[in-house]
Structure formats: structure tokens, C-alpha cells
Design an enzyme around this catalytic site. Structure first.
Site, PDB file in Angstrom:
ATOM      1  N   GLU A  64       0.829  -1.213   0.000  1.00  0.00           N
ATOM      2  CA  GLU A  64       0.000   0.000   0.000  1.00  0.00           C
ATOM      3  C   GLU A  64       0.861   1.260   0.000  1.00  0.00           C
ATOM      4  OE1 GLU A  64      -4.117   1.805   1.718  1.00  0.00           O
ATOM      5  OE2 GLU A  64      -3.428  -0.134   2.450  1.00  0.00           O
ATOM      6  N   ARG A  92       4.497 -17.232  -0.781  1.00  0.00           N
ATOM      7  CA  ARG A  92       5.697 -17.931  -0.311  1.00  0.00           C
ATOM      8  C   ARG A  92       6.118 -17.292   1.005  1.00  0.00           C
ATOM      9  NH1 ARG A  92       9.847 -20.755  -3.164  1.00  0.00           N
ATOM     10  NH2 ARG A  92       8.729 -20.339  -5.082  1.00  0.00           N
ATOM     11  N   GLY A 109      -6.292   6.698 -14.237  1.00  0.00           N
ATOM     12  CA  GLY A 109      -7.431   7.433 -14.756  1.00  0.00           C
ATOM     13  C   GLY A 109      -7.595   8.782 -14.077  1.00  0.00           C
TER      14      GLY A 109
END
Length: 141
Positions: A64, A92, A109
Site C-alpha cells: 500500500e 511464499r 485514470g
């Protein structure tokens, strides 16, 4: 051709991260390419879960962080990006070392951005793949 609309440097991004969860987890920006942003995160006691493995939440913080910062660099000065949704697939496990996250845009956008973030270990094996959706909004005054 570069996708970035705001100028920044690795030094500036790392400086802005001081005294945040980013610095707490040891995340460090390492590369800005024409269409990607990359950072590393140590796999140690700061990022472990109780079984000594990389905590999935730490991977999500890295994802994030990369997507949000990249999104904000890819909009004009009068806009900012805020998170709408993040998902992650943990593929993993990692016990130690460093993981490397790379964010690349899927869609930039006017009102929504979507970023793909891949987190790999030092052997370039995929550890986590994440997708972040951002809303593009007017910058606060």
C-alpha cells in the site's frame, strides 16, 4: 516516457517517511523508474509474525505504501490519491533477509488508479502479489 507528474527523489521520499509506519518497518525507497517505484523491507523482528515468518500485514503495508506514493506522484499538483481497496495474495514464506516491492500502474485514470505491486525475495521469487485501487481527489487546501 515517464508517467510521473510530480518531481521527487529517493532521498525526499525516504525523508518524508521518517517517524511513520514506513520507517518503523524499515521500508526504504530504492529506485524510481519511468513507470515503476521500488522499495525494500527487512524481514526481521519488526516484520515477523509469532512463528518467525514475514507477517502478511507487513507485506500489505509495503504494497500500500508503494502504490499510494506512486499514485500520488502520477497526478497533477492539485490532486492527491487515497486508498479505496487493497488485496494481497501471500504465495511464499520468508524468514529473514530483505524483500523488494515494485509498484506498476495498471490504470491511471482521472478519478481512479489501479496499481499492481509484486513483492519478491532476494532470489527474485514472488512472495506476495497485491493490487491497490486509489481514488483521485482534489488536494486539500
Amino acid at each position: 516516457m515517464s508517467i510521473w507528474k510530480k518531481n521527487s527523489s529517493l532521498e525526499r521520499l525516504n525523508e518524508l517517511s521518517e517517524n511513520t509506519i514506513i520507517s518503523l518497518l524499515g521500508i526504504e525507497y530504492t529506485q524510481i523508474g519511468d513507470d515503476f517505484l521500488q522499495a525494500t523491507m527487512p524481514v526481521d523482528s519488526r516484520t515477523h509474525q509469532p512463528h518467525g515468518l514475514l507477517h502478511g500485514g507487513a507485506s500489505v503495508v509495503l504494497a500500500e505504501t508503494l502504490g499510494s506514493v506512486a499514485g500520488n506522484l502520477a497526478v497533477s499538483a492539485n490532486k492527491v490519491c487515497v486508498g479505496l481497496e487493497v488485496n494481497a495474495n501471500h504465495l511464499r514464506s520468508v524468514k529473514s533477509g530483505v524483500v523488494i516491492g515494485t509498484a506498476k500502474a495498471i490504470r491511471i485514470g482521472r478519478t481512479v488508479q489501479v496499481w499492481q505491486i509484486e513483492i519478491k525475495n532476494e532470489k527474485e521469487q514472488l512472495i506476495c502479489t497485491s493490487r491497490l485501487t486509489l481514488a483521485v481527489i482534489p488536494a486539500p487546501q
